[in-house]
Design an enzyme around this catalytic site. Structure first.
Site: not given
Ligand code: NBP
Length: 479
Positions: A192-193, A135, A189, A196
């Site tokens: 936690h959400n 988080s 987690k 939130e």
């Molecule tokens: P995203 O949740 O938007 O995921 C994008 C990533 O997933 C890209 O690298 C994409 O590759 C890859 N991907 C997908 Br979509 N399908 C795939 C597949 N079949 N095989 C391999 N790679 C694949 O990214 P994020 O916002 O950085 O979040 C990542 C994780 O962290 C998620 O689970 C999210 O819920 C969690 N999270 C996010 C936050 C936040 O604030 N954003 C906070 C806390 C936790 P590509 O580039 O080839 O499309």
């Protein structure tokens, strides 16, 4: 080139920032992304860092020192036992390339049941798995998130140096601890959400009362700044103050007034509610917060109903400073209830699963890095450290004193809002919980009579020992 200490798959916002964080602590990091152009761009943007970009998973795996430590940060969407998502796809591709004892960490927002499934599956293959909730959003990932890892203790011990070096710190302690086995990390987690969601809705209800009382965005910015310098100090109060100070460059108006009042959600709040129902635990504040988002999303229906259904025209007058104090007390008291409920759910589920959860440690790692970080988490940490068996947070002496102090203003705020037709579902759900929990007698005597009347469900009596059940032959009301 030497082998990397750590590998990360999934170079979106969270992945990129986590890589830079790990690298900044002296580790060499290998990276892989499904779309290889993203890998190339990332490596090119950071020429001076100890990073290894790989175009194939084979090269990526070969670039890592053993036992390999590979964190997956891809989109997670599996919510049922039968669902398979991107995390599963990546795991399947990795399995044939790995050696016994290598470690896969899923750092995305995976549903804890999916984590449990993957944990068992990878153990069968001789691989080690950690399901870690992370988080703190983009900034947290880069500068120090709160990390909630679940999995075997022995695997945690291997990951501990890296996790502790990248996590935020609070009061000199890293905001990461081994939560428990299996899906415990992702479960915590998830809650936690949910908490939130509650925090955000409570802040919105305070704002709505102030708005109807005629406070300007500038005044609101000052109130939240002042609150952030006091006992409500928290990341969400801090960003709320900043939001009120932000003007729209196009119109010069306060940006908050131009944002449409329909909230989105990704599902962790809903999962929290489903889990509370499964565990028979009341989380009415979080429930109200999730429902408030649902109602907000029904914009067209609300606009149509606003022309048909009557209510009072809000008219809140009187001294502004007095109202600010009352709303502060209502917000703080409701927040205590929300955490009391969320922690009760964690405790109940932890006992059910035998996870050996330590609520003091969990509260302690939420003090920094994560979205719900707040000054009062120090007091929650102290409450559980001095009494790990605490039955409900409300009954820790520090919080009992606060609730007793706040309860009158809390009631006045709920009454004021209700009489003015201003919805305060989370404030009032919290107060309803407080009043129900502290009631030595509830009207469930009548409810038991009703159940016995139509279903012969029996009842216990106030004038007989507990455990003796009675049935009455009630009058026949049919025909
Ligand atoms: P995203 O949740 O938007 O995921 C994008 C990533 O997933 C890209 O690298 C994409 O590759 C890859 N991907 C997908 Br979509 N399908 C795939 C597949 N079949 N095989 C391999 N790679 C694949 O990214 P994020 O916002 O950085 O979040 C990542 C994780 O962290 C998620 O689970 C999210 O819920 C969690 N999270 C996010 C936050 C936040 O604030 N954003 C906070 C806390 C936790 P590509 O580039 O080839 O499309």
């Amino acid at each position: 080139m030497s082998k990397s200490d750590f590998g990360l798959i999934g170079l979106a916002v969270m992945g990129q920032n986590l890589v830079l964080n790990v690298e900044s602590r002296g580790f060499q990091v290998s990276v892989f992304n499904r779309t290889t152009a993203t890998t190339d761009e990332f490596i090119a943007a950071h020429p001076d860092k100890k990073l290894v970009g790989a175009h194939t998973l084979e090269d990526f795996v070969q670039s890592l020192a053993t036992p390999r430590k590979i964190q997956i940060m891809v989109k997670s969407s599996a919510v049922a036992d039968t669902d398979r998502d991107a995390v599963d796809a990546v795991i399947e591709q990795l399995i044939p390339l790995l050696d016994q004892g290598d470690i896969i960490i899923d750092g995305g927002n995976s549903y804890y049941k999916a984590t449990e499934r993957r944990d068992a599956y990878l153990a069968e293959k001789g691989l080690r798995f950690i399901g870690a909730g992370v988080s703190g959003g983009e900034e947290g990932a880069r500068k120090g998130p709160a990390i909630m890892p679940g999995g075997p203790t022995s695997t945690w011990e291997v990951m501990k140096p890296i996790f502790e070096s990248i996590a935020a710190t609070a009061e000199g302690e890293p905001c990461v601890t081994h939560i428990g086995t299996g899906g415990a990390g992702h479960y915590v987690k998830m809650i936690h959400n949910g908490i939130e969601y509650g925090d955000m809705q409570l802040i919105c209800e305070a704002y709505n009362i102030f708005k109807h009382a005629g406070f300007t965005p500038a005044e609101l910015g000052q109130i939240f700044t002042d609150w952030n310098n006091g006992d409500l100090e928290s990341y969400l109060i801090q960003i709320t103050a900043e939001i009120f100070k932000q003007n729209d460059p196009e119109t010069g108006k306060a940006l908050v007034d131009l944002i449409l009042d329909t909230a989105g959600q990704k599902g962790t709040g809903k999962w929290t509610i489903l889990n509370a129902v499964e565990n028979t635990v009341v989380i009415s504040t979080i429930n109200a917060a999730v429902e408030a988002r649902i109602l907000s999303s029904m914009k067209d229906k609300r606009v149509a109903a606003s022309a048909e259904l009557q209510g009072p025209t809000a008219s809140i007058t009187g001294e502004k400073a007095a109202l600010v104090k009352k709303v502060h007390d209502a917000l703080f008291a409701s927040k205590i209830i929300s955490y009391a409920q969320g922690l009760d759910l964690i405790k109940t589920m932890g006992a059910e699963k035998n996870w050996g959860l330590d609520l003091g440690k969990i509260a302690a790692i939420w003090r920094g890095g994560c979205i719900i970080r707040a000054r009062f988490l120090n007091d929650i940490t102290d409450a559980y450290r001095s009494n790990p068996e605490l039955s409900n947070l409300m009954l820790a002496p520090f919080f009992t004193k606060l609730l007793n102090e706040f309860q009158q203003n809390w009631r006045e705020v709920v009454s004021l809002a209700t009489l003015n037709g201003i919805p305060v579902p989370a404030f009032s759900a919290s107060l309803g919980y407080y009043d129900s929990y502290r009631a030595a007698v509830l009207p469930a005597n009548l409810l038991q009579a009703q159940r016995d009347f139509f279903g012969a469900h029996t009842y216990e009596r106030t004038d007989k020992p507990r455990g003796q059940f009675f049935h009455t032959n009630w009058p026949d009301v049919i025909g």
